[in-house]
Design a protein around this motif. Structure first.
Motif, PDB file in Angstrom:
ATOM      1  N   ILE A  53       0.292 -12.862  -6.531  1.00 38.44           N
ATOM      2  CA  ILE A  53      -0.435 -11.643  -5.875  1.00 38.44           C
ATOM      3  C   ILE A  53       0.245 -11.659  -4.635  1.00 38.44           C
ATOM      4  O   ILE A  53       0.145 -12.622  -3.794  1.00 38.44           O
ATOM      5  CB  ILE A  53      -1.616 -11.405  -5.985  1.00 38.44           C
ATOM      6  CG1 ILE A  53      -2.433 -11.361  -7.316  1.00 38.44           C
ATOM      7  CG2 ILE A  53      -2.181 -10.238  -5.162  1.00 38.44           C
ATOM      8  CD1 ILE A  53      -3.786 -11.714  -7.203  1.00 38.44           C
ATOM      9  N   ALA A  54       0.874 -10.571  -4.069  1.00 34.03           N
ATOM     10  CA  ALA A  54       1.463 -10.324  -2.583  1.00 34.03           C
ATOM     11  C   ALA A  54       0.140 -10.221  -1.988  1.00 34.03           C
ATOM     12  O   ALA A  54      -1.001  -9.794  -2.189  1.00 34.03           O
ATOM     13  CB  ALA A  54       2.282  -9.220  -2.562  1.00 34.03           C
ATOM     14  N   THR A  80      -4.894 -10.216   3.750  1.00 35.11           N
ATOM     15  CA  THR A  80      -5.986  -9.915   2.474  1.00 35.11           C
ATOM     16  C   THR A  80      -4.898  -9.945   1.176  1.00 35.11           C
ATOM     17  O   THR A  80      -3.628  -9.643   1.336  1.00 35.11           O
ATOM     18  CB  THR A  80      -6.421  -8.466   2.634  1.00 35.11           C
ATOM     19  OG1 THR A  80      -5.365  -7.460   2.846  1.00 35.11           O
ATOM     20  CG2 THR A  80      -7.505  -8.227   3.775  1.00 35.11           C
ATOM     21  N   PRO A  81      -5.571 -10.146   0.192  1.00 35.14           N
ATOM     22  CA  PRO A  81      -4.586 -10.102  -1.216  1.00 35.14           C
ATOM     23  C   PRO A  81      -4.333  -8.680  -1.558  1.00 35.14           C
ATOM     24  O   PRO A  81      -5.229  -7.879  -1.483  1.00 35.14           O
ATOM     25  CB  PRO A  81      -5.406 -10.745  -2.194  1.00 35.14           C
ATOM     26  CG  PRO A  81      -6.994 -10.603  -1.693  1.00 35.14           C
ATOM     27  CD  PRO A  81      -6.808 -10.603  -0.324  1.00 35.14           C
ATOM     28  N   GLY A  82      -3.115  -8.654  -2.099  1.00 34.01           N
ATOM     29  CA  GLY A  82      -2.480  -7.156  -2.508  1.00 34.01           C
ATOM     30  C   GLY A  82      -1.889  -6.445  -1.470  1.00 34.01           C
ATOM     31  O   GLY A  82      -1.954  -6.938  -0.186  1.00 34.01           O
ATOM     32  N   PRO A  87      -3.221  -2.907  -4.898  1.00 32.00           N
ATOM     33  CA  PRO A  87      -4.309  -3.214  -4.417  1.00 32.00           C
ATOM     34  C   PRO A  87      -4.956  -4.323  -5.364  1.00 32.00           C
ATOM     35  O   PRO A  87      -4.866  -3.923  -6.443  1.00 32.00           O
ATOM     36  CB  PRO A  87      -5.112  -2.017  -3.966  1.00 32.00           C
ATOM     37  CG  PRO A  87      -4.573  -0.982  -4.954  1.00 32.00           C
ATOM     38  CD  PRO A  87      -3.312  -1.293  -5.158  1.00 32.00           C
ATOM     39  N   VAL A  88      -5.820  -5.363  -4.854  1.00 34.47           N
ATOM     40  CA  VAL A  88      -6.719  -6.253  -5.615  1.00 34.47           C
ATOM     41  C   VAL A  88      -7.943  -5.627  -5.656  1.00 34.47           C
ATOM     42  O   VAL A  88      -8.686  -5.310  -4.657  1.00 34.47           O
ATOM     43  CB  VAL A  88      -6.610  -7.515  -5.050  1.00 34.47           C
ATOM     44  CG1 VAL A  88      -7.551  -8.548  -6.114  1.00 34.47           C
ATOM     45  CG2 VAL A  88      -5.221  -8.222  -5.076  1.00 34.47           C
ATOM     46  N   ARG A  89      -8.474  -5.254  -6.848  1.00 32.90           N
ATOM     47  CA  ARG A  89      -9.998  -4.876  -7.233  1.00 32.90           C
ATOM     48  C   ARG A  89     -10.990  -5.497  -6.043  1.00 32.90           C
ATOM     49  O   ARG A  89     -10.956  -6.769  -6.084  1.00 32.90           O
ATOM     50  CB  ARG A  89     -10.163  -4.776  -8.535  1.00 32.90           C
ATOM     51  CG  ARG A  89     -11.606  -4.356  -8.791  1.00 32.90           C
ATOM     52  CD  ARG A  89     -11.830  -4.273 -10.429  1.00 32.90           C
ATOM     53  NE  ARG A  89     -10.981  -3.839 -11.182  1.00 32.90           N
ATOM     54  CZ  ARG A  89     -11.220  -3.063 -12.350  1.00 32.90           C
ATOM     55  NH1 ARG A  89     -12.435  -2.806 -12.567  1.00 32.90           N
ATOM     56  NH2 ARG A  89     -10.088  -2.682 -12.786  1.00 32.90           N
ATOM     57  N   ASP A  90     -11.583  -4.640  -5.613  1.00 32.62           N
ATOM     58  CA  ASP A  90     -12.960  -5.156  -4.895  1.00 32.62           C
ATOM     59  C   ASP A  90     -12.514  -6.086  -3.547  1.00 32.62           C
ATOM     60  O   ASP A  90     -13.327  -6.879  -3.122  1.00 32.62           O
ATOM     61  CB  ASP A  90     -13.920  -6.086  -5.672  1.00 32.62           C
ATOM     62  CG  ASP A  90     -14.557  -5.126  -6.782  1.00 32.62           C
ATOM     63  OD1 ASP A  90     -14.390  -3.998  -6.801  1.00 32.62           O
ATOM     64  OD2 ASP A  90     -15.019  -5.652  -7.839  1.00 32.62           O
TER      65      ASP A  90
END
Length: 151
Positions: A53-54, A80-82, A87-90
């Motif tokens: 994950i970027a 932050t991840p994503g 995007p990363v969920r939540d």
């Protein structure tokens, strides 16, 4: 016996969505427990490639302090991840460069600022106004100031 089993399965399926929801703090608690509440502008963003994950590093400049011991013009940085595209969920997703956000912050164990309760601590502001969006769409900066005045 069959009815009891069906009833148990039905109850389990009904409870599953509740278990997957983000546990949000009530608005008064969010305001009260945040060490710092600021309005900031996204100064820059950099996407960092990752194995799976970027990640996105977002630099912000504090525009206005509503609560806490932090100076206007101070810079903040969050990774932050994503990405905005993936995007990363939540997980929080900061808006693009030049956009404004309302941040609810607390210090982590290392003394760095982090978003209070994850994505609940990041409220984007509508371009050209102070209208709160994201998890703050039912609130306003004025409501935060009213809550702070209740001390």
């Amino acid at each position: 016996m069959m009815r009891a089993s069906l009833f148990t399965i039905l109850v389990m399926f009904m409870a599953m969505p509740a278990l997957s929801m983000i546990r949000t703090l009530p608005f008064p608690d969010l305001v009260k427990t945040s060490e710092v509440i600021v309005i900031a502008t996204v100064a820059a963003q950099e996407v960092l490639p990752g194995e799976k994950i970027a990640k996105t590093t977002t630099s912000l400049t504090v525009e206005k302090v509503l609560k806490g011991e932090i100076k206007a013009e101070e810079s903040l940085q969050f990774t932050t991840p994503g990405t905005k595209e993936r995007p990363v969920r939540d997980r929080p997703v900061f808006p693009g460069q030049g956009e404004r956000v309302l941040l609810f912050l607390v210090k982590n164990d290392e003394g760095a600022w982090r978003l209070q309760n994850g994505m609940q601590g990041l409220w984007p502001l509508e371009a050209g106004s102070d209208k709160t969006l994201g998890m703050g769409f039912n609130y306003s900066i004025e409501k935060i100031q009213e809550e702070l005045a209740k001390k």
